[in-house]
Write an enzyme that holds these catalytic residues in place. Structure first.
Site, PDB file in Angstrom:
ATOM      1  CE  LYS A 120      -4.338  -1.999   1.571  1.00 27.50           C
ATOM      2  NZ  LYS A 120      -3.744  -3.500   1.577  1.00 27.50           N
TER       3      LYS A 120
HETATM    4  C1  LIG Z   1      -4.398  -4.622   0.950  1.00 30.05           C
HETATM    5  C2  LIG Z   1      -3.658  -5.822   0.642  1.00 30.05           C
HETATM    6  C3  LIG Z   1      -3.934  -6.764  -0.198  1.00 30.05           C
HETATM    7  C4  LIG Z   1      -5.220  -6.650  -0.987  1.00 30.05           C
HETATM    8  O1  LIG Z   1      -5.044  -5.694  -2.024  1.00 30.05           O
HETATM    9  P1  LIG Z   1      -6.192  -5.122  -2.801  1.00 30.05           P
HETATM   10  O2  LIG Z   1      -5.923  -3.970  -3.593  1.00 30.05           O
HETATM   11  O3  LIG Z   1      -7.159  -4.650  -1.646  1.00 30.05           O
HETATM   12  O4  LIG Z   1      -6.960  -6.056  -3.586  1.00 30.05           O
HETATM   13  C5  LIG Z   1      -3.192  -8.116  -0.270  1.00 30.05           C
HETATM   14  N1  LIG Z   1      -2.054  -8.089   0.521  1.00 30.05           N
HETATM   15  C6  LIG Z   1      -1.515  -7.138   1.500  1.00 30.05           C
HETATM   16  C7  LIG Z   1      -0.538  -7.225   2.225  1.00 30.05           C
HETATM   17  C8  LIG Z   1      -2.360  -5.955   1.697  1.00 30.05           C
HETATM   18  O5  LIG Z   1      -1.989  -4.891   2.447  1.00 30.05           O
END
Ligand SMILES: *Cc1c(COP(=O)(O)O)cnc(C)c1O
Length: 475
Positions: A120
């Site tokens: 993120k």
């Molecule tokens: C947020 C997250 C996901 C999922 O990603 P999306 O964009 O919501 O599909 C997968 N792995 C981790 C470690 C995350 O923080």
């Protein structure tokens, strides 16, 4: 570049106008009016660019209302080796998203080398700089209110810390996050960051955010905003690393690559979909879920059945524990040939807590055109995949990446490289690593002992009025 709503009843807007808002006024999500195409000559030129330069080339196709020199400076400041320095030993932080080859044709694209050790950061760090730039220009301020069970909240705080004109109020369930996650968030010393631990569950935190945001007068008076996963700028920033991963895994632009994506709210893989629509030679987009398999079910059957909260389980890949996927509407808009009336009809069902069924429609027949395949993974699969990857390749992966790798291996085709997106570092989910490997996960040296740092957090009951009073006293 103008942006349209997936529900077809909101005026088209420029990038900076949709940056700070959430949903479109008609309840839809914004998308570019058309996807910019990337020519063969551009792909050739982009192949050798460093990350920040590639990011500028991609983003300037979507952001046409920020002067080129300003956008360049924002992007250059975002994607630095300094910010993404938490990479594995032996990797070059300047790569930003280094590619690790497990075996010929099987790779990990490391997206979790930023300050909170989850992918993120890739988008949120850009968002922080974009917010500050646009707010400065307009002489406005914003107070971001969010709820987190871990990754999103910490990424938002590290992106917004110290930014002018921005304050962050982040609710988290008291005592429910891992010690490492608490240390990451609560030890931030910045005066514009406020952590509020609610004596309740994550869903109660989300309900408080909704209650505060539904109070239109309070929202306007205190300029309440959000940075949730439907923000288009986050999706746009994520498009870049699909290009980067493609170039790293191939030698020429005539080759195809498949990507395996651990998915929750469909934000990450939505960026892959956009990259493919732009002309990047992606063969398959492999969507991996955990036990919360609402998306796997759709891609296997054509039925989208959001789950009740009680039906959603808490798993060892918790950032993928979703009951419905907030970005999925963007893909469906493309699937139904961008007909906002159709999306309105489908989501009138979703918004009532019901499901929709595309079986027997012409749209479902189009699904193969978009390259999606899917699969699901369980706790036992995660343990086995973490173990096998450690034993065979000497590489430690986190639980979410394990879900992606497990499903990616199932969908691998001869001669087509499979790039698995690594979405977090194992130290964030230490308990499962111990269970799988009987040892402690590695952590970046700088993060040794962060659990002992002083923490700043306000503990409160699940009471929206008290949260409002807290915010009002500080804005
Ligand atoms: C947020 C997250 C996901 C999922 O990603 P999306 O964009 O919501 O599909 C997968 N792995 C981790 C470690 C995350 O923080």
């Amino acid at each position: 570049m103008q942006y349209l709503s997936t529900r077809g009843q909101a005026p088209a807007l420029e990038f900076c106008d949709i940056l700070l808002g959430g949903l479109a006024p008609d309840g839809g999500l914004y998308l570019p009016e058309a996807y910019p195409r990337v020519s063969h000559a551009e792909l050739d030129e982009w192949r050798t660019l460093p990350y920040h330069a590639l990011a500028l080339r991609v983003l300037e196709k979507f952001i046409t209302d920020i002067p080129a020199c300003d956008l360049k400076s924002l992007v250059d400041r975002t994607y630095t080796a300094q910010t993404y320095r938490y990479c594995r030993p032996g990797r070059d932080a300047a790569d930003i998203t280094p590619l690790t080859t497990l075996e010929p044709g099987l790779h990990l694209l490391e997206l979790s080398n930023g300050p909170t050790l989850a992918f993120k950061d890739m988008a949120m760090q850009l968002l922080g700089n974009l917010f500050e730039y646009v707010l400065d220009k307009r002489g406005e301020t914003i107070n971001i209110l969010g709820a987190t069970s871990g990754d999103t909240g910490s990424a938002a705080e590290y992106a917004m810390r110290g930014k002018h004109n921005v304050k962050v109020f982040m609710l988290s369930p008291h005592g429910k996050m891992s010690e490492f996650q608490r240390a990451q968030m609560y030890s931030l010393p910045d005066a514009n960051i406020f952590n509020i631990a609610i004596r309740a569950m994550f869903d109660d935190c989300q309900d408080i955010v909704k209650a505060v945001s539904n109070d239109a007068a309070f929202k306007a008076q205190h300029r309440i905003g959000a940075v949730n996963s439907i923000n288009w700028a986050r999706v746009a920033a994520q498009i870049v690393y699909y290009f980067k991963g493609y170039f790293e895994a191939t030698r020429s632009n005539d080759e195809e690559v498949s990507f395996a994506v651990p998915s929750g709210n469909f934000g990450n893989i939505c960026a892959g979909h956009v990259a493919r629509m732009m002309g990047l030679p992606i063969r398959r987009l492999v969507l991996a879920t955990n036990e919360n398999d609402v998306l796997d079910e759709f891609f296997r059957t054509g039925v989208y059945r959001p789950r009740a909260t009680a039906e959603t389980s808490v798993t060892s890949s918790p950032s993928m524990d979703i009951s419905k996927a907030s970005n999925f509407e963007r893909f469906v808009f493309d699937l139904v040939r961008r007909d906002g009336a159709v999306v309105r009809d489908l989501w009138s069902k979703v918004d009532r807590g019901s499901s929709f069924d595309l079986r027997g429609t012409p749209w479902l027949a189009r699904l193969p055109e978009f390259g999606f395949v899917s699969g699901r993974s369980t706790h036992a699969d995660r343990l086995a995949t973490i173990r096998a990857t450690w034993e065979k390749h000497g590489v430690m992966i986190d639980t979410h990446t394990a879900d992606g790798l497990k499903v990616g291996l199932e969908q691998r085709e001869p001669g087509v490289p499979m790039v698995v997106l690594e979405t977090a570092q194992p130290v964030k989910f230490a308990e499962t690593i111990r269970e799988a490997l009987g040892r402690e996960p590695m952590r970046p040296g700088e993060m040794e002992g962060i659990e002992a740092l002083p923490q700043r957090v306000e503990v409160m009951d699940a009471d929206a009025a008290a949260v409002k009073a807290f915010i009002a006293a500080r804005t």
